[in-house]
Design an enzyme around this catalytic site. Sequence first.
Site, PDB file in Angstrom:
ATOM      1  N   CYS A 130      -5.522  -2.773   3.012  1.00  0.00           N
ATOM      2  CA  CYS A 130      -5.344  -2.644   4.460  1.00  0.00           C
ATOM      3  C   CYS A 130      -6.581  -3.058   5.256  1.00  0.00           C
ATOM      4  O   CYS A 130      -6.947  -4.216   5.325  1.00  0.00           O
ATOM      5  CB  CYS A 130      -4.903  -1.220   4.802  1.00  0.00           C
ATOM      6  SG  CYS A 130      -4.372  -0.997   6.516  1.00  0.00           S
ATOM      7  N   LYS A 154      -9.802   2.185  -2.649  1.00  0.00           N
ATOM      8  CA  LYS A 154     -10.296   1.687  -1.355  1.00  0.00           C
ATOM      9  C   LYS A 154     -11.635   2.333  -1.025  1.00  0.00           C
ATOM     10  O   LYS A 154     -11.800   3.557  -1.129  1.00  0.00           O
ATOM     11  CB  LYS A 154      -9.271   2.012  -0.270  1.00  0.00           C
ATOM     12  CG  LYS A 154      -9.611   1.455   1.108  1.00  0.00           C
ATOM     13  CD  LYS A 154      -8.491   1.753   2.099  1.00  0.00           C
ATOM     14  CE  LYS A 154      -8.789   1.160   3.461  1.00  0.00           C
ATOM     15  NZ  LYS A 154      -7.712   1.471   4.435  1.00  0.00           N
ATOM     16  N   GLU A 185       0.835  -1.208   0.000  1.00  0.00           N
ATOM     17  CA  GLU A 185       0.000   0.000   0.000  1.00  0.00           C
ATOM     18  C   GLU A 185       0.869   1.256   0.000  1.00  0.00           C
ATOM     19  O   GLU A 185       1.878   1.333   0.701  1.00  0.00           O
ATOM     20  CB  GLU A 185      -0.899  -0.022   1.238  1.00  0.00           C
ATOM     21  CG  GLU A 185      -1.803   1.177   1.393  1.00  0.00           C
ATOM     22  CD  GLU A 185      -2.539   1.183   2.726  1.00  0.00           C
ATOM     23  OE1 GLU A 185      -3.465   2.008   2.864  1.00  0.00           O
ATOM     24  OE2 GLU A 185      -2.196   0.374   3.625  1.00  0.00           O
TER      25      GLU A 185
END
Length: 508
Positions: free
Chosen positions: A383, A329, A272
């Site tokens: 994440c 995300k 990430e």
Amino acid sequence: MAETGHAVGLVRGLAALPRRWRGVINVMTGAVAALGQAPVGAWPLTIVALAVMFGLFARSDGWRRAAWLGWAFGSGYFLVSLNWIIEPFLVDVARHGWMAPFALAGLAGGLALFWAVAFALGRVAGGGALGFIGGLGLLELARGYVFTGFPWAQPGHVLIDTPVLHGASYFGSAGLTALVLLAGVVLWQGLAGGRIAWMGLVGIALLWPIGRALTPEAEAAAGPDAAMVRLIQPNAPQNEKWRPDKMRAFFDRQVMFSAAGDVRPDLIVWPETAVPVMLETAARTLEVISEAAGGVPVVVGLQRYDVQRLFNTLALIEAGGRVAAVYDKHHLVPFGEYMPYGDLLGRWGIHGLASDEGRGFSSGPGAQVIDLGGLGRALPLICYEGVFAQDLRAAPNRADFILLITNDAWFGNFSGPYQHLAQARLRSAEFGLPMIRVANTGVSAMIDATGRITEALPLGEAGWRDVALPPALAVTVYARLGDAPMLAIFLVFLGLSLGGHRRRRRHR
């Protein structure tokens, strides 16, 4: 059933203590229960602590006392299990350090409210075993959904590193939580003098060899023709990651790892926010990455702007630096990646930890699947999204594997990264899908479709590793039905408990 034995005497002694000391002991008992979570993994202590709590719960006088008992127990549990929450605030101590103790106390006390409601609900429903399991199981399930959800450190997570993990493919994390609560209840009743309860505890213990026997050999099925994936772990400490004098070194390290080796893998994955430039201005940077990869597709994490909106993004880079796919995300971290009422709080100097702006990141359109050609279809996660089973179920179609990139440098070097890794293993087991997990500081790992780690790069080390991608298993029961069966079971438990309680009151 008449209860006898030292355990009952212990609970009676605790109940006779002054209220202040009872509260302290309840908090300490919750803290002991948390030791079953990674990295300690002392799951028997969790069961013992839950047994004590059930004994106290069963003797609580009214729903108010039960609620206080649940809140105290939950506070101790979350204070220990979520101690890593202070780590993000220590990355920039001057700006955020003052928030650390308030964040830990606030999060622990806030999440403990779920347990207060659970104990009160169970007490109203009769206060027995069914009320205890139904109430706490229901509120733990709700914790994964309410206020965007935070299902971290659920009691069932203590079983992730046991052969019972495969049971999650049927009933998910909530099923594991129900099993842990049941074990606590049965242990208490056995200690209280119930022979049948001891037989039940033996039956629960038999789930270990049964689970081991029923877990498929997904790792062995990978075969010699399996695709090879290179995991890139730069190990960039969060307090150095964005420093101008350090960024280039971390980027060059990942380029070097991508070019290393005599044999080219089928896919290379960076973590990430691994690329220190915005996607819109990264054309030359992506060409450098592609050249180092020798034309092999590379998955990278970076940020991008779109009409003044900032996204945390995963991008698939093909030969020549061409961007073949983008995933933004969509399940963001509140108070980390965005601030509720961010404009107002930003005026007072309170910002999201991962962003300089009051509003922080914007949410992407939702779950999706990326076609990686011969490797199959990947379900991308970034994440925090890896802790939400519902985010995986929201995908438009079934993937062949899960692709998770993360920056666990935010979580420190002790409990946070290992708990995050454990939940990644749980997702693979729930959905019968292997997972490619790449973390900035570790632990980067290949996880097979039963939740077992096949290979990994240790926490706090820079390096790369080529690993075989295991195959997927058949669609699991949990993937089809989600949490609905366990929701029904918890509600039935509460209903049965309430019905039995009313019948007992009528016959008094």
